[in-house]
Scaffold this active site. Structure first.
Site, PDB file in Angstrom:
ATOM      1  N   ARG A   1      11.352   4.195   3.632  1.00  0.00           N
ATOM      2  CA  ARG A   1      10.659   2.955   4.520  1.00  0.00           C
ATOM      3  C   ARG A   1      11.826   2.274   5.057  1.00  0.00           C
ATOM      4  O   ARG A   1      13.104   1.679   4.485  1.00  0.00           O
ATOM      5  CB  ARG A   1       9.733   2.606   3.836  1.00  0.00           C
ATOM      6  CG  ARG A   1       9.605   0.948   4.522  1.00  0.00           C
ATOM      7  CD  ARG A   1       8.386   0.277   4.844  1.00  0.00           C
ATOM      8  NE  ARG A   1       6.699   0.591   4.662  1.00  0.00           N
ATOM      9  CZ  ARG A   1       5.401   0.418   5.092  1.00  0.00           C
ATOM     10  NH1 ARG A   1       5.764  -0.751   4.543  1.00  0.00           N
ATOM     11  NH2 ARG A   1       4.912   1.434   5.423  1.00  0.00           N
TER      12      ARG A   1
ATOM     13  N   LYS B   1      24.726  -5.534  -1.634  1.00  0.00           N
ATOM     14  CA  LYS B   1      25.884  -5.883  -1.946  1.00  0.00           C
ATOM     15  C   LYS B   1      27.074  -5.047  -1.005  1.00  0.00           C
ATOM     16  O   LYS B   1      28.231  -5.070  -0.640  1.00  0.00           O
ATOM     17  CB  LYS B   1      26.532  -5.149  -3.102  1.00  0.00           C
ATOM     18  CG  LYS B   1      25.889  -5.361  -4.870  1.00  0.00           C
ATOM     19  CD  LYS B   1      26.008  -4.606  -5.984  1.00  0.00           C
ATOM     20  CE  LYS B   1      26.028  -5.360  -7.281  1.00  0.00           C
ATOM     21  NZ  LYS B   1      25.620  -4.260  -8.157  1.00  0.00           N
TER      22      LYS B   1
ATOM     23  N   ARG C   1       0.821  -1.818   0.146  1.00  0.00           N
ATOM     24  CA  ARG C   1      -0.018  -0.288   0.377  1.00  0.00           C
ATOM     25  C   ARG C   1       0.946   1.611  -0.385  1.00  0.00           C
ATOM     26  O   ARG C   1       0.937   2.007  -0.902  1.00  0.00           O
ATOM     27  CB  ARG C   1      -1.437  -0.402   1.329  1.00  0.00           C
ATOM     28  CG  ARG C   1      -2.180  -0.577   1.118  1.00  0.00           C
ATOM     29  CD  ARG C   1      -2.377  -0.602   2.383  1.00  0.00           C
ATOM     30  NE  ARG C   1      -1.643  -2.321   3.149  1.00  0.00           N
ATOM     31  CZ  ARG C   1      -1.450  -2.937   3.058  1.00  0.00           C
ATOM     32  NH1 ARG C   1      -3.491  -3.210   2.094  1.00  0.00           N
ATOM     33  NH2 ARG C   1      -1.008  -4.039   2.964  1.00  0.00           N
ATOM     34  N   THR C   2       1.854   1.428   0.962  1.00  0.00           N
ATOM     35  CA  THR C   2       2.132   3.014   1.314  1.00  0.00           C
ATOM     36  C   THR C   2       3.465   3.437   0.639  1.00  0.00           C
ATOM     37  O   THR C   2       3.162   4.029  -0.439  1.00  0.00           O
ATOM     38  CB  THR C   2       4.291   2.883   2.779  1.00  0.00           C
ATOM     39  OG1 THR C   2       2.922   2.234   3.875  1.00  0.00           O
ATOM     40  CG2 THR C   2       4.149   3.633   2.884  1.00  0.00           C
TER      41      THR C   2
ATOM     42  N   HIS D   1       5.328   6.198  11.678  1.00  0.00           N
ATOM     43  CA  HIS D   1       5.068   5.814  10.727  1.00  0.00           C
ATOM     44  C   HIS D   1       3.907   6.998  10.478  1.00  0.00           C
ATOM     45  O   HIS D   1       2.643   7.181  10.085  1.00  0.00           O
ATOM     46  CB  HIS D   1       4.084   4.712  10.093  1.00  0.00           C
ATOM     47  CG  HIS D   1       3.645   4.576   8.581  1.00  0.00           C
ATOM     48  ND1 HIS D   1       4.172   5.055   7.881  1.00  0.00           N
ATOM     49  CD2 HIS D   1       3.490   2.415   8.747  1.00  0.00           C
ATOM     50  CE1 HIS D   1       2.846   4.093   6.935  1.00  0.00           C
ATOM     51  NE2 HIS D   1       2.768   2.787   7.124  1.00  0.00           N
TER      52      HIS D   1
HETATM   53  C1  NCD Z   1       2.185  -1.502   8.454  1.00  0.00           C
HETATM   54  C2  NCD Z   1       3.454  -0.566   8.734  1.00  0.00           C
HETATM   55  O1  NCD Z   1       4.461  -1.771   7.497  1.00  0.00           O
HETATM   56  O2  NCD Z   1       3.960  -0.684   9.295  1.00  0.00           O
HETATM   57  N1  NCD Z   1       0.932  -0.813   7.421  1.00  0.00           N
HETATM   58  C3  NCD Z   1       1.154  -0.202   6.748  1.00  0.00           C
HETATM   59  O3  NCD Z   1       2.092   0.961   6.171  1.00  0.00           O
HETATM   60  N2  NCD Z   1       0.039  -0.121   5.664  1.00  0.00           N
HETATM   61  C4  NCD Z   1       1.560  -1.768   9.789  1.00  0.00           C
HETATM   62  C5  NCD Z   1       1.833  -3.347   9.084  1.00  0.00           C
HETATM   63  O4  NCD Z   1       2.805  -3.581   9.204  1.00  0.00           O
HETATM   64  O5  NCD Z   1       1.543  -4.082  10.410  1.00  0.00           O
END
Ligand code: NCD
Length: 347
Positions: free
Chosen positions: A141, A119, A91-92, A169
């Site tokens: 991320r 690497k 999703r993100t 997040h």
């Molecule tokens: C979350 C995350 O990656 O922190 N997912 C997301 O970004 N929609 C929640 C999760 O991984 O449980």
């Protein structure tokens, strides 16, 4: 970079559009054009309530634009956005990619498995090499808490935290706030309960900070092994059973157990966890009749949430995804110096 650097002489929004969302804002609050946005979005902790409202108001405009037959605006034409994803994401990552493209930015995504990280290159060296190509915005991320902050300190591009370990997040919390506000009209005064792996969840941390700044009352529920020791210090009510936490809730947010971060069940099986902490129709009956059900995804059906609840009429889980795109467009726009009162003029 502030929010007033775009041409202020261009058309402003009609009154009805600027009033699209409220979020519990009072008449004494500053107008959107008077709120400045930080240079990076590393966490909710460093955002003021007015800056959160600015994101939500700007996102409302982008949601409206996303419902048009032609969803693309030229706001970030000539800007480059690089997405650095060192952890799995559906999703993100897709949301940031589409957000950048709908704003006409040039978007490049890099994932750890296909980068020189495999690497042995360090995060700093990777970042310095990406920086040498002069991107305007870096979205990161990473499994390490503090990675986004580290990048922000070493890079001149604006940095967006798309999840750093169990830390924060922020865009998830902002899209959750937008979803609550759109469903309930406001966030202030609502009772929100977050159930699941509170201890290892960056979603829980950012949501607690964001919802409290917007005036919600937050409760958390988890078995002791999934509850952080300092939970009360976050200003939330702590429950070790789901039932009392659900009573009278306006919003029920379910979270996955973060097994990759050491989230362990204190029960023999996932079936047992579901029996003790899973959100079922029956348990949802303890919440208010109009309570909404949220989950950031990825969901584990039959572990933290029953399928019929996830797909049921009170679920706003897919709304969260739609709002996520609008929020990420808003963040990219604000970090690039976009003026929130001129969103419409970019169309
Ligand atoms: C979350 C995350 O990656 O922190 N997912 C997301 O970004 N929609 C929640 C999760 O991984 O449980």
């Amino acid at each position: 970079m502030g929010v007033t650097t775009m041409d202020p002489t261009t058309t402003t929004l009609p009154d009805d559009a600027t009033a699209a969302s409220d979020g519990g804002s009072a008449a004494s609050e500053p107008a959107a054009e008077d709120v400045t946005f930080p240079e990076n979005l590393v966490g909710i902790r460093t955002l003021e309530a007015d800056q959160i409202r600015l994101v939500l108001d700007t996102a409302e405009h982008f949601r409206a634009i996303s419902e048009r037959p032609i969803k693309k605006v030229p706001a970030l034409r000539g800007k480059t956005v690089v997405n650095l994803f060192f952890e799995p994401s559906t999703r993100t990552r897709t949301s940031f990619e589409i957000a950048g493209k709908r704003l006409s930015a040039d978007v490049q995504s890099i994932s750890a498995s296909t980068s020189s990280v495999v690497k042995g290159e360090t995060l700093l060296d990777t970042a310095r090499n990406i920086e040498a190509m002069l991107p305007d915005i870096l979205v990161i991320r990473h499994a390490s808490a503090g990675a986004a902050d580290f990048l922000a300190k070493h890079c001149s591009a604006a940095v967006v935290n798309a999840g750093d370990g169990a830390h924060e997040h922020p865009t998830q919390a902002l899209l959750d706030a937008l979803t609550i506000q759109r469903s309930k009209g406001t966030v202030a005064g609502l009772r929100v309960v977050i159930v699941g792996d509170i201890g290892h969840s960056r979603v829980a941390r950012s949501n607690i900070l964001c919802l409290r700044k917007l005036g919600a009352e937050v409760a958390v529920a988890a078995p002791p092994t999934l509850m952080p020791a300092e939970a009360e210090a976050l200003g939330v009510t702590v429950h070790h059973r789901i039932e009392p936490a659900l009573e009278g809730a306006d919003v029920v947010m379910m979270l996955r157990i973060q097994v990759e971060r050491g989230g362990k069940l204190n029960v023999p099986s996932t079936a047992e966890y579901f029996k003790l902490f899973g959100l079922t129709e029956r348990r949802l009956g303890l919440a208010r009749d109009d309570a909404i059900v949220m989950h950031p995804g990825p969901m584990n059906r039959g572990v933290e949430i029953a399928s019929d609840v996830a797909d049921g009429p009170r679920s706003v889980i897919l709304e969260q995804v739609t709002n996520g795109l609008a929020v990420r467009m808003a963040i990219l726009y604000l970090l690039a110096g976009g003026n929130p009162t001129n969103v419409e003029s970019t169309a």
